[in-house]
Design a protein around this motif. Structure first.
Motif, mmCIF file in Angstrom:
data_model
loop_
_atom_site.group_PDB
_atom_site.id
_atom_site.type_symbol
_atom_site.label_atom_id
_atom_site.label_comp_id
_atom_site.label_asym_id
_atom_site.label_seq_id
_atom_site.Cartn_x
_atom_site.Cartn_y
_atom_site.Cartn_z
ATOM 1 N N ALA A 1 0.815 -1.212 0.000
ATOM 2 C CA ALA A 1 0.000 0.000 0.000
ATOM 3 C C ALA A 1 0.849 1.262 0.000
ATOM 4 C CB ALA A 1 -0.932 -0.004 1.209
ATOM 5 N N THR B 1 -1.069 1.595 -7.106
ATOM 6 C CA THR B 1 -1.502 0.992 -5.840
ATOM 7 C C THR B 1 -2.306 -0.275 -6.098
ATOM 8 O OG1 THR B 1 -1.551 3.141 -4.752
ATOM 9 C CG2 THR B 1 -2.810 1.368 -3.713
ATOM 10 N N THR C 1 -9.131 1.849 3.884
ATOM 11 C CA THR C 1 -9.616 2.490 2.657
ATOM 12 C C THR C 1 -10.895 3.281 2.932
ATOM 13 O OG1 THR C 1 -8.691 0.710 1.302
ATOM 14 C CG2 THR C 1 -10.413 2.054 0.300
ATOM 15 N N THR D 1 -10.194 6.566 4.696
ATOM 16 C CA THR D 1 -9.728 7.595 3.763
ATOM 17 C C THR D 1 -10.903 8.206 2.995
ATOM 18 O OG1 THR D 1 -7.618 6.445 3.501
ATOM 19 C CG2 THR D 1 -8.210 8.036 1.801
ATOM 20 N N LYS D 2 -11.847 7.355 2.610
ATOM 21 C CA LYS D 2 -13.011 7.796 1.843
ATOM 22 C C LYS D 2 -13.846 8.809 2.620
ATOM 23 C CE LYS D 2 -16.427 7.597 -1.213
ATOM 24 N NZ LYS D 2 -16.329 8.158 -2.582
ATOM 25 N N THR E 1 -14.235 -2.819 -1.809
ATOM 26 C CA THR E 1 -13.862 -1.565 -2.476
ATOM 27 C C THR E 1 -14.754 -1.311 -3.680
ATOM 28 O OG1 THR E 1 -11.563 -1.855 -1.767
ATOM 29 C CG2 THR E 1 -11.967 -0.296 -3.544
#
Length: 464
Positions: free
Chosen positions: A56, A73, A283, A286-287, A408
């Motif tokens: 990552a 990534t 993830t 972060t979103k 995701t």
């Protein structure tokens, strides 16, 4: 405090009286097997998890620099997934030799392979030095890691569970899983420490290599400990060599198909959920604009507590049964699927820690703490390594390898967490169905081998 005293204190903390030997002279060798499995598993999974963090944050720029950052990534995560795809192969190959020549020898080999592969990643030239060969060799070494990991889990479990007394198998064998959790904690902590000391620029230049190259020293320590443990009684007392099956994996498919399916199904929620709870959550953070450092800290704390909750859940399964405890974890995961993301959406640090803590310690902990004993008791000793490893690693490939990618994609499609919660619920339902078909195996004496016909009869009795 000596290592023996430390282990004794840990055993007493879970309610078991520890003496130099019980009436059958078992605990001394059991403690040695626990330490061999715990230390070896911690070091081997440290190597395996370290790659995921580097994929990552490091490999995307050093090995895929010609790609767009996001595409780089994704490519780096693709190399990470290669390790999961290789795990069933490792389970088949090392399961074969584990059933043919013994658990102890194979465990030494898997640890050695993982250590060497990790070291080689640490000295691997980047794309700037050798061009396209850099990512090619990186993928190859990740596949080698995956093959070693596929052979490690089954052997690490059996070296303890086949030494343990029948009425304490859940408790003792759960310590092999503690090594998996501690391996994650060790890799995350080592990464944070080296990054803090070296700084971002130096870490990308050379700091990350220290983490991988040091794996060879840790491997040497693990090998010294593992080579001290004796071969398991179940393997020593099994069928004489001339009558042993030539292809254990084929024998497993023929005589234990239901056990393999139960193992696979029971693993779906446990493995799929943990990579959503502990990997995809970064993830998702972060979103929604949540601090990544906060979430990583919550994950490390949750995994640390879970590591020592696993033997507690295993001990509980010795008291009330494997199925109730394992199924309780799956049901808890279903119940927690929506609150988990709602707590993240609150952006409240306390609620984020609570979300991860319950997901790891209660939902996942109850399943993974019971898993070693349950899976061991579903197969007989002639093919136990192959059966346990094949079912376990096949699910790792399907659930562990793809659940973060599916999560995701669902987030990208819906822009919200609700389909991911439904995905978690679906995996929980699969596991509950598998457990409903499983027999209760608590305190069951392990079958010590026999002819193929006796093996098939024993398998039918187990899953009736």
């Amino acid at each position: 405090m000596s290592s023996r005293a430390a282990v004794d204190d840990l055993f007493r903390s879970c309610g078991w009286r520890v003496s130099m030997a019980d009436s059958n002279g078992v605990p001394r060798e059991v403690r040695r097997a626990v330490m061999a499995s715990l230390v070896g598993s911690t070091l081997e999974w440290y190597d395996f998890f370290l790659y995921g963090t580097a994929a990552a944050l490091v490999f995307n720029t050093l090995f895929f620099p010609t790609f767009d950052p996001l595409v780089g990534t994704i490519a780096a995560f693709g190399t990470n997934a290669a390790g999961f795809l290789a795990r069933p192969l490792g389970g088949i190959v090392f399961g074969h030799f584990g059933d043919r020549i013994g658990r102890k020898s194979v465990l030494a080999v898997t640890l050695g392979i993982m250590g060497v592969a990790t070291f080689l990643i640490g000295v691997l030239p980047s794309y700037a030095t050798i061009g396209v060969w850099a990512p090619v060799l990186l993928v190859a070494l990740r596949i080698v890691q995956g093959i070693a990991a596929g052979g490690e889990w089954g052997g690490g479990v059996l070296i303890v569970s086949e030494h343990a007394p029948d009425h304490r198998r859940g408790f003792y064998s759960a310590w092999s899983q503690t090594g998996v959790g501690l391996g994650f904690v060790l890799s995350a902590s080592a990464y944070s420490l080296v990054h803090a000391v070296a700084g971002t620029e130096s870490f990308l230049a050379w700091g990350w290599r220290i983490l991988f190259m040091s794996g060879i020293l840790l491997t040497a320590v693990g090998l010294l400990i593992r080579l001290r443990v004796m071969e398991t009684p179940a393997f020593q007392q099994r069928t004489p060599e001339p009558e042993r099956t030539r292809a254990p994996i084929l024998d497993v498919v023929r005589s234990h198909p239901k056990s393999v399916l139960i193992t696979f199904g029971a693993r779906i929620a446990e493995n799929g959920a943990i990579y959503v709870f502990l990997t995809f959550c970064l993830t998702y953070a972060t979103k929604i604009g949540l601090n990544g450092g906060l979430v990583l800290a919550a994950v490390v704390v949750g995994m640390l507590f879970e590591s020592f909750a696993m033997p507690v859940w295993g001990a509980l399964s010795d008291r009330v049964g494997r199925r109730p405890v394992y199924m309780g974890g799956a049901i808890a995961m279903i119940v927690w699927a929506y609150p988990f993301f709602a707590m993240f959406d609150s952006r409240n640090p306390v609620l984020v820690f609570v979300a991860v803590f319950v997901a790891a310690v209660v939902c996942h902990g109850a399943m993974i703490g019971t898993q070693p004993a349950l899976f061991t008791e579903l197969f007989d000793s002639r093919v136990r390594y192959s059966g346990v490893a094949f079912g376990h690693e096949l699910a790792s490939m399907v659930a562990g390898g793809f659940s973060p990618i599916i999560a995701t994609a669902l987030l990208a499609w819906a822009g919200a967490s609700w389909p991911i919660s439904l995905f978690l619920i679906g995996m929980g339902v699969v596991t509950i169905i598998a457990l409903a078909a499983a027999p209760e195996t608590r305190a069951q004496a392990l079958d010590e081998g026999g002819t193929p016909q006796e093996s098939a009869a024993a398998a039918a009795a187990r899953t009736a």
